[in-house]
Write a protein that holds these residues in place. Structure first.
Motif, PDB file in Angstrom:
ATOM      1  N   MET A 119       3.629  45.074 -16.687  1.00 23.63           N
ATOM      2  CA  MET A 119       3.605  45.394 -15.252  1.00 23.63           C
ATOM      3  C   MET A 119       2.169  45.593 -14.763  1.00 23.63           C
ATOM      4  O   MET A 119       1.764  45.041 -13.740  1.00 23.63           O
ATOM      5  CB  MET A 119       4.379  46.688 -14.993  1.00 23.63           C
ATOM      6  CG  MET A 119       5.819  46.642 -15.373  1.00 23.63           C
ATOM      7  SD  MET A 119       6.735  45.794 -14.105  1.00 23.63           S
ATOM      8  CE  MET A 119       8.366  46.453 -14.388  1.00 23.63           C
ATOM      9  N   CYS A 129       7.578  53.457 -16.948  1.00 28.20           N
ATOM     10  CA  CYS A 129       7.760  52.008 -16.819  1.00 28.20           C
ATOM     11  C   CYS A 129       7.674  51.373 -18.201  1.00 28.20           C
ATOM     12  O   CYS A 129       8.290  51.850 -19.121  1.00 28.20           O
ATOM     13  CB  CYS A 129       6.746  51.412 -15.853  1.00 28.20           C
ATOM     14  SG  CYS A 129       6.836  52.153 -14.241  1.00 28.20           S
ATOM     15  N   PRO A 136       3.874  48.707  -9.571  1.00 28.21           N
ATOM     16  CA  PRO A 136       4.652  47.747 -10.366  1.00 28.21           C
ATOM     17  C   PRO A 136       6.092  47.644  -9.890  1.00 28.21           C
ATOM     18  O   PRO A 136       6.812  46.737 -10.282  1.00 28.21           O
ATOM     19  CB  PRO A 136       4.585  48.326 -11.777  1.00 28.21           C
ATOM     20  CG  PRO A 136       4.402  49.777 -11.592  1.00 28.21           C
ATOM     21  CD  PRO A 136       3.604  49.947 -10.332  1.00 28.21           C
ATOM     22  N   CYS A 137       6.516  48.585  -9.054  1.00 29.48           N
ATOM     23  CA  CYS A 137       7.927  48.614  -8.626  1.00 29.48           C
ATOM     24  C   CYS A 137       8.305  47.352  -7.845  1.00 29.48           C
ATOM     25  O   CYS A 137       9.486  47.008  -7.791  1.00 29.48           O
ATOM     26  CB  CYS A 137       8.208  49.876  -7.826  1.00 29.48           C
ATOM     27  SG  CYS A 137       7.830  51.358  -8.762  1.00 29.48           S
ATOM     28  N   CYS A 184      10.072  44.975 -10.116  1.00 32.71           N
ATOM     29  CA  CYS A 184      11.131  45.596 -10.912  1.00 32.71           C
ATOM     30  C   CYS A 184      12.371  45.834 -10.053  1.00 32.71           C
ATOM     31  O   CYS A 184      12.266  46.261  -8.909  1.00 32.71           O
ATOM     32  CB  CYS A 184      10.598  46.925 -11.457  1.00 32.71           C
ATOM     33  SG  CYS A 184      11.784  47.858 -12.400  1.00 32.71           S
ATOM     34  N   LYS A 233      15.052  47.825 -11.041  1.00 36.68           N
ATOM     35  CA  LYS A 233      15.860  48.971 -11.490  1.00 36.68           C
ATOM     36  C   LYS A 233      16.162  49.874 -10.297  1.00 36.68           C
ATOM     37  O   LYS A 233      15.350  50.734  -9.941  1.00 36.68           O
ATOM     38  CB  LYS A 233      15.106  49.740 -12.570  1.00 36.68           C
ATOM     39  CG  LYS A 233      15.100  49.004 -13.882  1.00 36.68           C
ATOM     40  CD  LYS A 233      14.414  49.804 -14.954  1.00 36.68           C
ATOM     41  CE  LYS A 233      14.221  48.917 -16.169  1.00 36.68           C
ATOM     42  NZ  LYS A 233      13.086  49.309 -16.986  1.00 36.68           N
ATOM     43  N   CYS A 286      16.148  53.865 -10.463  1.00 31.55           N
ATOM     44  CA  CYS A 286      14.997  54.540 -11.079  1.00 31.55           C
ATOM     45  C   CYS A 286      14.516  55.690 -10.178  1.00 31.55           C
ATOM     46  O   CYS A 286      14.180  55.473  -9.017  1.00 31.55           O
ATOM     47  CB  CYS A 286      13.864  53.552 -11.287  1.00 31.55           C
ATOM     48  SG  CYS A 286      12.379  54.370 -11.894  1.00 31.55           S
ATOM     49  N   TRP A 296      11.795  57.217 -10.244  1.00 30.30           N
ATOM     50  CA  TRP A 296      10.344  57.228 -10.010  1.00 30.30           C
ATOM     51  C   TRP A 296       9.878  56.054  -9.143  1.00 30.30           C
ATOM     52  O   TRP A 296       8.700  55.783  -9.042  1.00 30.30           O
ATOM     53  CB  TRP A 296       9.600  57.185 -11.357  1.00 30.30           C
ATOM     54  CG  TRP A 296       9.874  58.404 -12.165  1.00 30.30           C
ATOM     55  CD1 TRP A 296       9.397  59.656 -11.942  1.00 30.30           C
ATOM     56  CD2 TRP A 296      10.714  58.499 -13.307  1.00 30.30           C
ATOM     57  NE1 TRP A 296       9.895  60.521 -12.883  1.00 30.30           N
ATOM     58  CE2 TRP A 296      10.705  59.841 -13.732  1.00 30.30           C
ATOM     59  CE3 TRP A 296      11.491  57.583 -14.029  1.00 30.30           C
ATOM     60  CZ2 TRP A 296      11.432  60.279 -14.830  1.00 30.30           C
ATOM     61  CZ3 TRP A 296      12.212  58.025 -15.119  1.00 30.30           C
ATOM     62  CH2 TRP A 296      12.175  59.359 -15.505  1.00 30.30           C
ATOM     63  N   ARG A 297      10.842  55.327  -8.549  1.00 29.45           N
ATOM     64  CA  ARG A 297      10.470  54.123  -7.801  1.00 29.45           C
ATOM     65  C   ARG A 297       9.447  54.426  -6.715  1.00 29.45           C
ATOM     66  O   ARG A 297       9.577  55.384  -5.968  1.00 29.45           O
ATOM     67  CB  ARG A 297      11.719  53.487  -7.179  1.00 29.45           C
ATOM     68  CG  ARG A 297      11.415  52.295  -6.281  1.00 29.45           C
ATOM     69  CD  ARG A 297      12.657  51.515  -5.909  1.00 29.45           C
ATOM     70  NE  ARG A 297      13.142  50.647  -6.974  1.00 29.45           N
ATOM     71  CZ  ARG A 297      12.534  49.529  -7.353  1.00 29.45           C
ATOM     72  NH1 ARG A 297      11.427  49.136  -6.749  1.00 29.45           N
ATOM     73  NH2 ARG A 297      13.023  48.804  -8.331  1.00 29.45           N
TER      74      ARG A 297
HETATM   75  S1  SF4 Z   1      11.274  51.037 -10.438  1.00 29.73           S
HETATM   76 FE1  SF4 Z   1      10.932  52.596 -12.041  1.00 29.73          FE
HETATM   77  S2  SF4 Z   1      10.902  51.409 -13.961  1.00 29.73           S
HETATM   78 FE2  SF4 Z   1      10.649  49.964 -12.322  1.00 29.73          FE
HETATM   79  S3  SF4 Z   1       8.436  49.742 -12.166  1.00 29.73           S
HETATM   80 FE3  SF4 Z   1       9.052  51.325 -10.675  1.00 29.73          FE
HETATM   81  S4  SF4 Z   1       8.830  53.265 -11.723  1.00 29.73           S
HETATM   82 FE4  SF4 Z   1       8.790  51.632 -13.282  1.00 29.73          FE
END
Ligand code: SF4
Length: 241
Positions: free
Chosen positions: A86, A166, A216-217, A220, A222, A225, A227-228
């Motif tokens: 990421m 991550c 990086p979200c 991604c 997820k 998550c 922590w998004r």
């Molecule tokens: S959504 Fe969560 S796992 Fe994905 S990059 Fe962001 S913080 Fe990391």
């Protein structure tokens, strides 16, 4: 760009402490006006905040190093490789010279000892929560301050990332501790890559003339998550699922 280590320390002012109380109440599920905070919790929070004011000084050490090679698996620096696909994607999209800013921050160990000595599980939990909220808030304040300086030199920057989040394994702590002599602020690493004192955080932020993607979200999907930081880019063909 500066490569020597810088150490800063801060005490907390009244407005920080007010925000801290609000933040801890919210994390405990007592948002403003929604539910009254039980007396026992409020009293423990008073004690925790008093201990933070009396026994903690926020200390941070940071250092900026040039980024060397960037490959698909991660980012190379003279302190070691940041193994994260990421972060590598973010770094590859940057323009101009790239740097990695390493940071370790701590509240010190004294406060933890006071919380851990409490008999009641609830009280220990409130102390722990207050310490965690405090170190995160303090790191945010410092990051904002540091970034102002970076901006004034016409550099842009990514959000900060910590090992263990991550796709950057916790063992990535070793790179940060190679980059910095965190012992100068009283922080050490166990063989299992855990920082002592516990109320410490470590992170890296990328810097460059242009940083088009800061989180990086966006790469991604997820959805659950906690922590998004930013919505996924639906057009991205390489989204991680
Ligand atoms: S959504 Fe969560 S796992 Fe994905 S990059 Fe962001 S913080 Fe990391």
């Amino acid at each position: 760009m500066m490569q020597e280590e810088t150490v800063l320390s801060r005490e907390f002012d009244g407005s920080f402490i007010r925000k801290l109380r609000r933040g801890v109440r919210e994390k405990l599920g007592y948002s403003v006006g929604e539910r009254a905070v039980p007396e026992e919790i409020e009293k423990t929070l008073d004690d925790a905040v008093a201990a933070i004011e009396k026994y903690t000084v926020f200390r941070v050490i940071y250092r900026v190093l040039p980024v060397g090679k960037i490959d698909e698996r991660g980012i190379h620096t003279k302190a070691g490789m940041i193994k994260s696909v990421m972060l590598s994607r973010i770094a590859r999209q940057c323009k101009g010279k790239r740097f990695a800013a390493f940071m370790v921050a701590t509240l010190g160990g004294e406060y933890e000892g006071i919380g851990d000595a409490r008999e009641s599980l609830t009280e220990r939990f409130v102390f722990d929560m207050a310490g965690s909220e405090c170190i995160e808030m303090a790191a945010d304040v410092l990051e904002a301050e540091w970034k102002k300086g970076v901006k004034s030199r016409d550099f842009a920057y990514s959000l900060r990332f910590s090992p263990g989040y991550c796709d950057w394994p916790l063992e990535g702590q070793a790179v940060l501790f190679n980059a910095l002599d965190a012992g100068r602020i009283g922080v050490r690493l166990t063989p299992h890559s855990v920082m002592i004192p516990k109320k410490s955080i470590s992170a890296v932020a990328l810097m460059a003339e242009e940083v088009p993607v800061v989180s990086p979200c966006v790469f991604c999907q997820k959805g659950d998550c906690p922590w998004r930081r930013g919505a996924p880019d639906k057009e991205d063909k390489k989204l991680v699922r």
